[in-house]
Design an enzyme around this catalytic site. Structure first.
Site, PDB file in Angstrom:
ATOM      1  N   TYR A 163       0.834  -1.192   0.000  1.00 38.66           N
ATOM      2  CA  TYR A 163       0.000   0.000   0.000  1.00 38.66           C
ATOM      3  C   TYR A 163       0.871   1.245   0.000  1.00 38.66           C
ATOM      4  O   TYR A 163       2.062   1.193   0.287  1.00 38.66           O
ATOM      5  CB  TYR A 163      -0.970   0.013   1.194  1.00 38.66           C
ATOM      6  CG  TYR A 163      -0.314   0.322   2.514  1.00 38.66           C
ATOM      7  CD1 TYR A 163      -0.264   1.637   2.986  1.00 38.66           C
ATOM      8  CD2 TYR A 163       0.255  -0.681   3.290  1.00 38.66           C
ATOM      9  CE1 TYR A 163       0.361   1.936   4.196  1.00 38.66           C
ATOM     10  CE2 TYR A 163       0.865  -0.386   4.495  1.00 38.66           C
ATOM     11  CZ  TYR A 163       0.912   0.921   4.943  1.00 38.66           C
ATOM     12  OH  TYR A 163       1.533   1.218   6.127  1.00 38.66           O
ATOM     13  N   CYS A 164       0.248   2.372  -0.341  1.00 42.88           N
ATOM     14  CA  CYS A 164       0.918   3.673  -0.338  1.00 42.88           C
ATOM     15  C   CYS A 164      -0.124   4.706   0.076  1.00 42.88           C
ATOM     16  O   CYS A 164      -1.059   4.377   0.795  1.00 42.88           O
ATOM     17  CB  CYS A 164       1.530   3.985  -1.703  1.00 42.88           C
ATOM     18  SG  CYS A 164       0.320   4.096  -3.037  1.00 42.88           S
ATOM     19  N   HIS A 165       0.001   5.915  -0.377  1.00 45.76           N
ATOM     20  CA  HIS A 165      -0.943   6.963  -0.004  1.00 45.76           C
ATOM     21  C   HIS A 165      -2.282   6.788  -0.715  1.00 45.76           C
ATOM     22  O   HIS A 165      -3.331   6.838  -0.080  1.00 45.76           O
ATOM     23  CB  HIS A 165      -0.349   8.345  -0.307  1.00 45.76           C
ATOM     24  CG  HIS A 165      -1.234   9.474   0.072  1.00 45.76           C
ATOM     25  ND1 HIS A 165      -1.461   9.830   1.385  1.00 45.76           N
ATOM     26  CD2 HIS A 165      -1.968  10.326  -0.676  1.00 45.76           C
ATOM     27  CE1 HIS A 165      -2.297  10.849   1.420  1.00 45.76           C
ATOM     28  NE2 HIS A 165      -2.618  11.174   0.175  1.00 45.76           N
TER      29      HIS A 165
END
Length: 125
Positions: A84-86
């Protein structure tokens, strides 16, 4: 060049791609990520260390997408790996890279931290 030779030449890249490692990833919502946490899944936050420090998924490891070529071989192939990321864009790029290296047990959290927070799941701050 004959038509047959031309067709053979044009098919070569497809043939070579078919011979490489075949990996895949699946897009998943935050709910699936948090269910997988309870089962011991590997969770990778591909944001920068500064973003990671502002809040991350419990138990996540921080491996920035900009360095994916360096850390890719450290990711287990025998366990589910959630990325995941932003917002889901950088983690998708990491998942695509890992899939090209033959990983098949990959999951990209769609919407990233934005979706995780919107769904009300906790982050470590």
């Amino acid at each position: 060049m004959t038509r047959r030779a031309l067709l053979g030449f044009l098919a070569l890249p497809l043939l070579l791609a078919a011979c490489g490692p075949k990996g895949s990833y699946k897009d998943v919502p935050p709910e699936e990520l948090y269910r997988a946490l309870a089962l011991g899944a590997v969770v990778v936050d591909v944001r920068t260390p500064g973003e990671f420090a502002q809040g991350h998924v419990p138990g996540a490891i921080n491996l920035p997408v900009e360095e994916v070529a360096r850390w890719a071989d450290q990711i287990p192939k025998d366990k589910p790996v959630y990325l995941y990321c932003h917002s889901g864009n950088r983690s998708r790029r990491a998942a695509e890279y890992l899939a090209r290296k033959g990983y098949t047990n990959l999951y990209n959290v769609v919407g990233g931290v934005l979706a995780i927070e919107r769904a009300g799941y906790p982050l470590v701050r």
